[in-house]
Design an enzyme around this catalytic site. Structure first.
Site, PDB file in Angstrom:
ATOM      1  N   ASP A  68       0.855  -1.212   0.000  1.00 41.76           N
ATOM      2  CA  ASP A  68       0.000   0.000   0.000  1.00 41.76           C
ATOM      3  C   ASP A  68       0.878   1.244   0.000  1.00 41.76           C
ATOM      4  OD1 ASP A  68      -2.057   1.790   0.171  1.00 41.76           O
ATOM      5  OD2 ASP A  68      -2.398   1.494   2.300  1.00 41.76           O
ATOM      6  N   GLU A 102      -2.471  10.432  -0.589  1.00 45.25           N
ATOM      7  CA  GLU A 102      -3.717   9.655  -0.554  1.00 45.25           C
ATOM      8  C   GLU A 102      -4.143   9.379   0.884  1.00 45.25           C
ATOM      9  OE1 GLU A 102      -6.157   5.857  -0.441  1.00 45.25           O
ATOM     10  OE2 GLU A 102      -4.272   6.322   0.514  1.00 45.25           O
ATOM     11  N   GLU A 103      -3.160   8.944   1.679  1.00 44.71           N
ATOM     12  CA  GLU A 103      -3.479   8.508   3.048  1.00 44.71           C
ATOM     13  C   GLU A 103      -4.008   9.660   3.904  1.00 44.71           C
ATOM     14  OE1 GLU A 103      -3.560   5.501   3.653  1.00 44.71           O
ATOM     15  OE2 GLU A 103      -1.977   4.402   2.607  1.00 44.71           O
ATOM     16  N   HIS A 202      -1.124  -0.952   6.408  1.00 49.62           N
ATOM     17  CA  HIS A 202      -0.993  -0.027   7.543  1.00 49.62           C
ATOM     18  C   HIS A 202      -0.406  -0.710   8.778  1.00 49.62           C
ATOM     19  CE1 HIS A 202      -4.129   3.058   5.828  1.00 49.62           C
ATOM     20  NE2 HIS A 202      -3.232   2.671   4.943  1.00 49.62           N
TER      21      HIS A 202
END
Ligand SMILES: [Zn+2]
Length: 240
Positions: A68, A102-103, A202
């Site tokens: 990710d 993005e996060e 994550h």
């Protein structure tokens, strides 16, 4: 991590009293600048019309962000390179977007929408890779009746590498494209097998050793097929 949460749930289910001590060390480090990295393979006939592929550059604090979304960045970049290396140019442009921030809340996606509000009709269709590095098992879309035969053709070409055709009733092209899709851009999604995604994403376990290069190859092939066929067509993907 999720295994820790599962353990708490098991203890709770046994009816035991739990005492949890949390050691939280977040700090505000101030604002920093981010950005979208954009690369165009210029189309030969309608270069201002773009087919978007991509992944996001930032990652969560823990781990290295291999699944990710290092995998998504690699998949989309490799698909674009395959097309570049072919020496052929599609009619429309293929736009590789490596999204920033993005996060933090799809900030790159919203910034792109803001900048392209006036030429939304030139954002022909998009698909992002942002669900790890597993094999793609299904294709879904939301395109016009005019473009449905082309999506069927893409689906047909992907059957031999294990991708099942899906419905055309499924808007969505990955997180960073959500602002554009909500603003009306047609979308296509190449769904990855995400069975282990939430065990890793994550967490400190999101590292490169979780990625299978052969599975990445399958993803690259699917994105290259989608990007090429969508960009080399003159069809309107947007329903009238
Ligand atoms: Zn992500």
């Amino acid at each position: 991590s999720n295994p820790d949460a599962d353990q708490l749930e098991r203890i709770h289910a046994r009816g035991e009293t739990m005492r949890v001590s949390l050691n939280l060390q977040p700090k505000a480090l101030g604002e920093v600048e981010s950005g979208n990295v954009i690369v165009d393979i210029r189309g030969s006939e309608s270069p201002d019309e773009v087919v978007i592929i991509g992944g996001h550059l930032d990652s969560w604090d823990l781990g290295t962000g291999a699944i990710d979304d290092g995998a998504g960045v690699a998949i989309a970049t490799a698909a674009a390179k395959l097309i570049l290396d072919s020496g052929k140019r599609p009619k429309r442009s293929i736009r590789l977007i490596l999204w920033g921030a993005e996060e933090a809340g799809l900030l790159g996606g919203f910034a792109y929408l803001e900048r392209h509000k006036k030429d939304l009709d030139k954002q022909i269709i998009g698909s992002e890779s942002d669900f790890g590095a597993g094999r793609i098992w299904q294709l879904t879309s939301q395109v016009s009746a005019e473009a449905q035969p082309l999506v069927n053709k893409i689906a047909e070409l992907l059957v031999p590498i294990g991708v099942a055709p899906g419905s055309n009733d499924a808007p969505g092209a990955g997180p960073d494209l959500t602002p554009l899709v909500k603003a009306g851009m047609p979308s296509l999604r190449l769904h990855q097998d995400g069975n282990d995604y939430f065990d890793l994403h994550h967490t400190a376990d999101d590292t490169l050793d979780k990625i299978n290069p052969h599975d990445l190859d399958q993803n690259v092939a699917a994105f290259a097929v989608f990007a090429w066929l969508a960009a080399d067509s003159g069809l309107s993907f947007k329903a009238p």
